[in-house]
Design a protein around this motif. Structure first.
Motif, PDB file in Angstrom:
ATOM      1  N   ASP A  47       0.820  -1.212   0.000  1.00 54.28           N
ATOM      2  CA  ASP A  47       0.000   0.000   0.000  1.00 54.28           C
ATOM      3  C   ASP A  47       0.856   1.264   0.000  1.00 54.28           C
ATOM      4  OD1 ASP A  47      -2.456  -1.365   0.053  1.00 54.28           O
ATOM      5  OD2 ASP A  47      -2.338  -1.610   2.231  1.00 54.28           O
ATOM      6  N   SER A  48       0.376   2.288  -0.706  1.00 52.10           N
ATOM      7  CA  SER A  48       1.016   3.597  -0.697  1.00 52.10           C
ATOM      8  C   SER A  48       0.475   4.379   0.496  1.00 52.10           C
ATOM      9  CB  SER A  48       0.721   4.350  -1.996  1.00 52.10           C
ATOM     10  OG  SER A  48       1.251   3.652  -3.099  1.00 52.10           O
ATOM     11  N   VAL A  49       1.381   4.881   1.333  1.00 56.13           N
ATOM     12  CA  VAL A  49       1.001   5.528   2.587  1.00 56.13           C
ATOM     13  C   VAL A  49       1.320   7.015   2.527  1.00 56.13           C
ATOM     14  CG1 VAL A  49       1.446   5.620   5.068  1.00 56.13           C
ATOM     15  CG2 VAL A  49       1.309   3.404   3.908  1.00 56.13           C
ATOM     16  N   VAL A  50       0.376   7.829   2.984  1.00 49.67           N
ATOM     17  CA  VAL A  50       0.577   9.273   3.089  1.00 49.67           C
ATOM     18  C   VAL A  50       0.364   9.671   4.544  1.00 49.67           C
ATOM     19  CG1 VAL A  50      -0.122  11.557   2.304  1.00 49.67           C
ATOM     20  CG2 VAL A  50      -0.248   9.606   0.724  1.00 49.67           C
ATOM     21  N   ILE A  51       1.396  10.244   5.156  1.00 52.96           N
ATOM     22  CA  ILE A  51       1.339  10.674   6.554  1.00 52.96           C
ATOM     23  C   ILE A  51       0.954  12.147   6.582  1.00 52.96           C
ATOM     24  CG2 ILE A  51       2.618  10.901   8.721  1.00 52.96           C
ATOM     25  CD1 ILE A  51       2.290   8.013   7.797  1.00 52.96           C
ATOM     26  N   LYS A  52      -0.169  12.452   7.257  1.00 54.98           N
ATOM     27  CA  LYS A  52      -0.675  13.825   7.302  1.00 54.98           C
ATOM     28  C   LYS A  52      -0.691  14.405   8.714  1.00 54.98           C
ATOM     29  CE  LYS A  52      -3.396  13.828   3.082  1.00 54.98           C
ATOM     30  NZ  LYS A  52      -2.701  14.994   2.525  1.00 54.98           N
ATOM     31  N   GLY A  53      -0.301  13.603   9.697  1.00 52.17           N
ATOM     32  CA  GLY A  53      -0.232  14.063  11.072  1.00 52.17           C
ATOM     33  C   GLY A  53       1.028  13.520  11.712  1.00 52.17           C
ATOM     34  N   THR A  54       0.935  13.119  12.976  1.00 54.34           N
ATOM     35  CA  THR A  54       2.044  12.450  13.652  1.00 54.34           C
ATOM     36  C   THR A  54       1.681  10.984  13.812  1.00 54.34           C
ATOM     37  OG1 THR A  54       2.689  14.438  14.857  1.00 54.34           O
ATOM     38  CG2 THR A  54       3.455  12.344  15.736  1.00 54.34           C
ATOM     39  N   VAL A  55       2.429  10.116  13.120  1.00 53.49           N
ATOM     40  CA  VAL A  55       2.162   8.677  13.158  1.00 53.49           C
ATOM     41  C   VAL A  55       3.313   7.990  13.874  1.00 53.49           C
ATOM     42  CG1 VAL A  55       1.886   6.580  11.772  1.00 53.49           C
ATOM     43  CG2 VAL A  55       0.716   8.692  11.099  1.00 53.49           C
ATOM     44  N   PHE A  56       2.947   7.137  14.837  1.00 52.05           N
ATOM     45  CA  PHE A  56       3.920   6.443  15.670  1.00 52.05           C
ATOM     46  C   PHE A  56       4.030   4.986  15.227  1.00 52.05           C
ATOM     47  CE2 PHE A  56       1.858   9.708  18.284  1.00 52.05           C
ATOM     48  CZ  PHE A  56       2.953  10.453  18.677  1.00 52.05           C
ATOM     49  N   VAL A  57       5.254   4.558  14.931  1.00 58.45           N
ATOM     50  CA  VAL A  57       5.508   3.158  14.605  1.00 58.45           C
ATOM     51  C   VAL A  57       5.868   2.449  15.906  1.00 58.45           C
ATOM     52  CG1 VAL A  57       6.859   1.549  13.209  1.00 58.45           C
ATOM     53  CG2 VAL A  57       6.338   3.839  12.321  1.00 58.45           C
ATOM     54  N   LEU A  66       5.944   5.612   0.508  1.00 55.85           N
ATOM     55  CA  LEU A  66       5.686   6.386   1.724  1.00 55.85           C
ATOM     56  C   LEU A  66       5.913   7.860   1.437  1.00 55.85           C
ATOM     57  CD1 LEU A  66       5.247   6.567   4.849  1.00 55.85           C
ATOM     58  CD2 LEU A  66       7.736   6.291   5.076  1.00 55.85           C
ATOM     59  N   THR A  67       4.916   8.691   1.778  1.00 57.61           N
ATOM     60  CA  THR A  67       5.042  10.137   1.673  1.00 57.61           C
ATOM     61  C   THR A  67       4.711  10.765   3.016  1.00 57.61           C
ATOM     62  OG1 THR A  67       4.414  10.129  -0.672  1.00 57.61           O
ATOM     63  CG2 THR A  67       4.231  12.219   0.500  1.00 57.61           C
ATOM     64  N   ILE A  68       5.615  11.592   3.532  1.00 56.53           N
ATOM     65  CA  ILE A  68       5.345  12.349   4.750  1.00 56.53           C
ATOM     66  C   ILE A  68       5.107  13.791   4.327  1.00 56.53           C
ATOM     67  CG2 ILE A  68       6.230  13.115   6.980  1.00 56.53           C
ATOM     68  CD1 ILE A  68       7.813  10.099   5.465  1.00 56.53           C
ATOM     69  N   ASP A  69       3.899  14.297   4.588  1.00 57.44           N
ATOM     70  CA  ASP A  69       3.566  15.656   4.171  1.00 57.44           C
ATOM     71  C   ASP A  69       4.318  16.694   4.998  1.00 57.44           C
ATOM     72  OD1 ASP A  69       1.900  14.786   2.197  1.00 57.44           O
ATOM     73  OD2 ASP A  69       0.030  15.373   3.175  1.00 57.44           O
ATOM     74  N   GLU A  70       4.402  17.906   4.468  1.00 61.45           N
ATOM     75  CA  GLU A  70       5.009  19.015   5.195  1.00 61.45           C
ATOM     76  C   GLU A  70       4.285  19.230   6.524  1.00 61.45           C
ATOM     77  OE1 GLU A  70       6.195  23.737   4.509  1.00 61.45           O
ATOM     78  OE2 GLU A  70       5.135  22.593   2.946  1.00 61.45           O
ATOM     79  N   GLY A  71       5.047  19.326   7.612  1.00 59.91           N
ATOM     80  CA  GLY A  71       4.464  19.514   8.933  1.00 59.91           C
ATOM     81  C   GLY A  71       4.076  18.227   9.633  1.00 59.91           C
ATOM     82  N   GLY A  95       8.313  16.178   5.529  1.00 57.80           N
ATOM     83  CA  GLY A  95       8.107  16.513   6.925  1.00 57.80           C
ATOM     84  C   GLY A  95       9.293  16.134   7.774  1.00 57.80           C
ATOM     85  N   THR A  96       9.054  15.242   8.778  1.00 61.34           N
ATOM     86  CA  THR A  96      10.111  14.841   9.703  1.00 61.34           C
ATOM     87  C   THR A  96      10.038  13.339   9.951  1.00 61.34           C
ATOM     88  OG1 THR A  96      10.099  16.984  10.820  1.00 61.34           O
ATOM     89  CG2 THR A  96      11.065  15.142  12.028  1.00 61.34           C
ATOM     90  N   ILE A  97      11.187  12.670   9.833  1.00 54.12           N
ATOM     91  CA  ILE A  97      11.344  11.263  10.202  1.00 54.12           C
ATOM     92  C   ILE A  97      12.347  11.232  11.347  1.00 54.12           C
ATOM     93  CG2 ILE A  97      12.054   8.967   9.434  1.00 54.12           C
ATOM     94  CD1 ILE A  97      11.409   9.819   6.576  1.00 54.12           C
TER      95      ILE A  97
END
Length: 299
Positions: A47-57, A66-71, A95-97
């Motif tokens: 699956d293609s994942v788009v992170i739009k908030g804060t996601v905890f692994v 995997l795409t992490i959006d700005e912010g 964003g931030t990893i």
């Protein structure tokens, strides 16, 4: 006959698993919880994942791209010392990893291209090398942590190169190009594709075949050892060599400083091409000697 063919087609179609695009909700949440995702579906390995908030692994897992959006943030959110996220497609970080604030580590295994436009501060990044991979970054960004041109937990890797699509700035504790295939160790290929490579902080670059480097810049306390450099290269900043296994296969222009940076009484660096010194080539301040084996002209 047509009815049978159509029925067979429907059966085949039903057996195909289609990859989905799965987005996190704006407030984020834990990766393995349905409530974190629009549609309440936890991402799978394709699956293609788009992170739009804060996601905890909170446990090791995988996804397609995997795409992490700005912010937005992707981080270790559990109590384990480390967790691994394997990304089987392209990673685009806007964003931030990062690790979590308690120091629990996030490791990324990248099996596709890497595009960094944000903050890259996970503890380890593994370049799996199962195919040709590309790496790029926006200006004023850098890669942090440890980079291994292999899996983050072993040296299992293939010999496909990592190719730069932009200038690369690395501020890591370790860039280790070592791999192993069929019980044979090798130095991994990092092809800068006529871009520049800058080493910052305490970066140690080693067991790597560097190709097509426009300019190699050393800053702070960065060092190189067990490295082969192919094609003409300009050396900028302070290039500090710490073993006798550094060889240049092409012309070398020293713009600033080239020096012994190790604890050995002496070490020899080999240049199979013309060496042009416009700066300083020297022993280190402790008196440990740098020897140059020149197989070309000296200017």
């Amino acid at each position: 006959m047509c009815v049978k063919l159509f029925a067979s087609f429907l059966l085949l179609l039903s057996s195909i698993s289609f990859a989905a695009v799965i987005e996190s909700i704006p407030v984020g949440g834990e990766w393995n919880k349905g409530y974190t995702w629009v549609g309440s579906e936890v991402p799978g390995p394709t699956d293609s994942v788009v992170i739009k908030g804060t996601v905890f692994v909170t446990a090791s897992t995988s996804c397609g791209s995997l795409t992490i959006d700005e912010g937005a943030f992707l981080e270790n959110g559990g109590t384990l010392g480390w967790v691994v996220l394997t990304v089987n497609g392209t990673i685009t970080n806007n964003g931030t990893i990062k690790n979590n604030d308690s120091g629990n580590e996030l490791w990324i295994n990248a099996d596709g291209d890497i595009i960094n436009n944000g903050v890259w501060k996970c503890a380890k990044t593994g370049i799996l090398s199962n195919k040709v991979q590309h790496i790029s970054q926006a200006s004023n960004t850098e890669f942090n942590g440890i980079i291994w041109k292999c899996n983050t937990s072993s040296y299992a890797a293939d010999t496909f190169p990592l190719i730069a699509s932009s200038d690369i700035v690395i501020n890591v504790s370790d860039f280790d190009g070592k791999g192993s295939k069929a019980a044979e160790d090798f130095w991994g290929v990092f092809d800068l594709n006529n871009h520049s490579l800058t080493l910052k902080g305490a970066t140690k670059l080693h067991k790597t075949e560097l190709k097509n480097v426009k300019s190699l810049t050393g800053m702070d306390s960065s060092t190189i050892y067990s490295v082969n450099v192919y094609n003409p290269v300009e050396l900028s900043g302070r290039i500090t060599v710490t073993d006798a296994n550094v060889t240049f296969y092409g012309d070398v222009t020293v713009k600033d400083t080239l020096q012994n940076g190790g604890t050995l009484g002496w070490l020899a660096l080999t240049v199979n091409g013309t060496i042009t010194n416009n700066g300083t080539i020297k022993n280190n301040d402790s008196g440990n000697e740098l020897w140059i084996n020149a197989d070309g002209d000296i200017i």
